[in-house]
Design an enzyme around this catalytic site. Sequence first.
Site, mmCIF file in Angstrom:
data_model
loop_
_atom_site.group_PDB
_atom_site.id
_atom_site.type_symbol
_atom_site.label_atom_id
_atom_site.label_comp_id
_atom_site.label_asym_id
_atom_site.label_seq_id
_atom_site.Cartn_x
_atom_site.Cartn_y
_atom_site.Cartn_z
ATOM 1 C CB CYS A 1 -8.205 -8.289 -3.092
ATOM 2 S SG CYS A 1 -7.447 -6.769 -3.647
ATOM 3 C CG HIS B 1 -7.146 -4.117 -0.117
ATOM 4 N ND1 HIS B 1 -6.135 -3.800 0.775
ATOM 5 C CD2 HIS B 1 -6.558 -4.105 -1.352
ATOM 6 C CE1 HIS B 1 -5.011 -3.612 0.107
ATOM 7 N NE2 HIS B 1 -5.242 -3.774 -1.176
ATOM 8 C CG HIS C 1 -4.230 0.753 -2.199
ATOM 9 N ND1 HIS C 1 -3.650 0.661 -3.443
ATOM 10 C CD2 HIS C 1 -4.441 -0.532 -1.807
ATOM 11 C CE1 HIS C 1 -3.525 -0.616 -3.792
ATOM 12 N NE2 HIS C 1 -4.011 -1.365 -2.820
ATOM 13 C CD GLU D 1 -15.091 7.588 23.816
ATOM 14 O OE1 GLU D 1 -14.289 7.485 24.769
ATOM 15 O OE2 GLU D 1 -16.295 7.264 23.903
ATOM 16 C CG HIS E 1 -0.400 -3.053 -0.496
ATOM 17 N ND1 HIS E 1 -0.211 -4.264 -1.125
ATOM 18 C CD2 HIS E 1 -1.641 -2.653 -0.879
ATOM 19 C CE1 HIS E 1 -1.259 -4.571 -1.854
ATOM 20 N NE2 HIS E 1 -2.150 -3.600 -1.726
#
Length: 244
Positions: free
Chosen positions: A94, A112, A114, A140, A197
Site C-alpha cells: 500500500c 486502508h 478491508h 448525523e 477490496h
Amino acid sequence: MASGDELVTSSNPEHPANLIPSLCAKFWTLGWVTGTGGGCSICEDDLVYIAPSGVQKELMKPSDIYVLSLAAQDASLKNRVYLRSPPCYKPSQCTPLFLAAFTLRGAGCCIHTHSHWAVLVTLLLESTDSPKMFEINNIEQIKGFGRGFQKTGNLGYHDTLRIPVIENTPHEEDLTEFLEEAMRQNPDTYAVLVRRHGVYVWGDNVHKAKTQCESLDYLFQLAVEMKRLNLPWISEVTPVGPQR
Ligand SMILES: CSCCC(=O)C(=O)COP(=O)(O)O
Ligand SMILES: [Zn+2]
C-alpha cells in the site's frame, strides 16, 4: 542498535512507530485489517512510517516499521529510499497509495481497511446507475467529515457525502494511478473506495484520519442495512430550525 533504529525507538506512545502497531491492533478488533490485509501509515514532518507487507498487522512491533524521507525520494516516488528497513520484510504494497495521500493532500495519516461494510457498499453500487460514487445525506454522522482539502470546518447534516469508487487491480500498487485520478476528480474527498477490496481514508492528522474512517465505516454499515430495508441513501428532508 542498527542504523535507523533510533527512528522507531521511543517511550512516547504517540510516536508513529508505537502508534501504528497500537492502531492496527484496534483496527483488527473492528475487522478492518484481518488476515494481513489493510494497514495504516503516518507522515510526520518529512518522515513516513510504514508497516511491513504480509504480516499480521495486529501483532506488529515498533521495530517492524519502515521509515522513509519524502524529500529523499525521486520525483516519481517510484525509487523509494528507506532510512530504516527492518530485516526479513518488504514494505507494505500500500506504500505508493499512502504516499499519494501524503504528497497530493498533505495528509498526516492514511488508513486502508478491508472492512466488510466498505466491500458490501461497492458490491451494492455495482448494480446502480452510479456505480462509481457512493452518496448519502441527512444522517448525523456525516458531520464527522471535513469539508475538503484546504477548507475549514466539517460537512453539515444536510450536506451530501460523496466517496468515489475505483476498480480493483490484481496488485495493490497498480491501484495508485486510479487513486490519484480519483483525488484529482474529487479534490475534496478524504476517502476512495476500492471495488470488492476496501477503502483508503486519510486526514490531516492521526485523530482526523481515525475518526473519519470510523464515521465512514458507520455510514457504510448503515447504508447496507438501509438497502436491506429498501430505504434510499439520498433523501429530501426539509431543514428544521435556524440554518447556520
Ligand atoms: C490478504 S491482503 C492482500 C494485500 C492487500 O490488499 C493489503 O491491503 C495488504 O497489503 P500489505 O502489503 O500491507 O500486506
Ligand atoms: Zn488492501
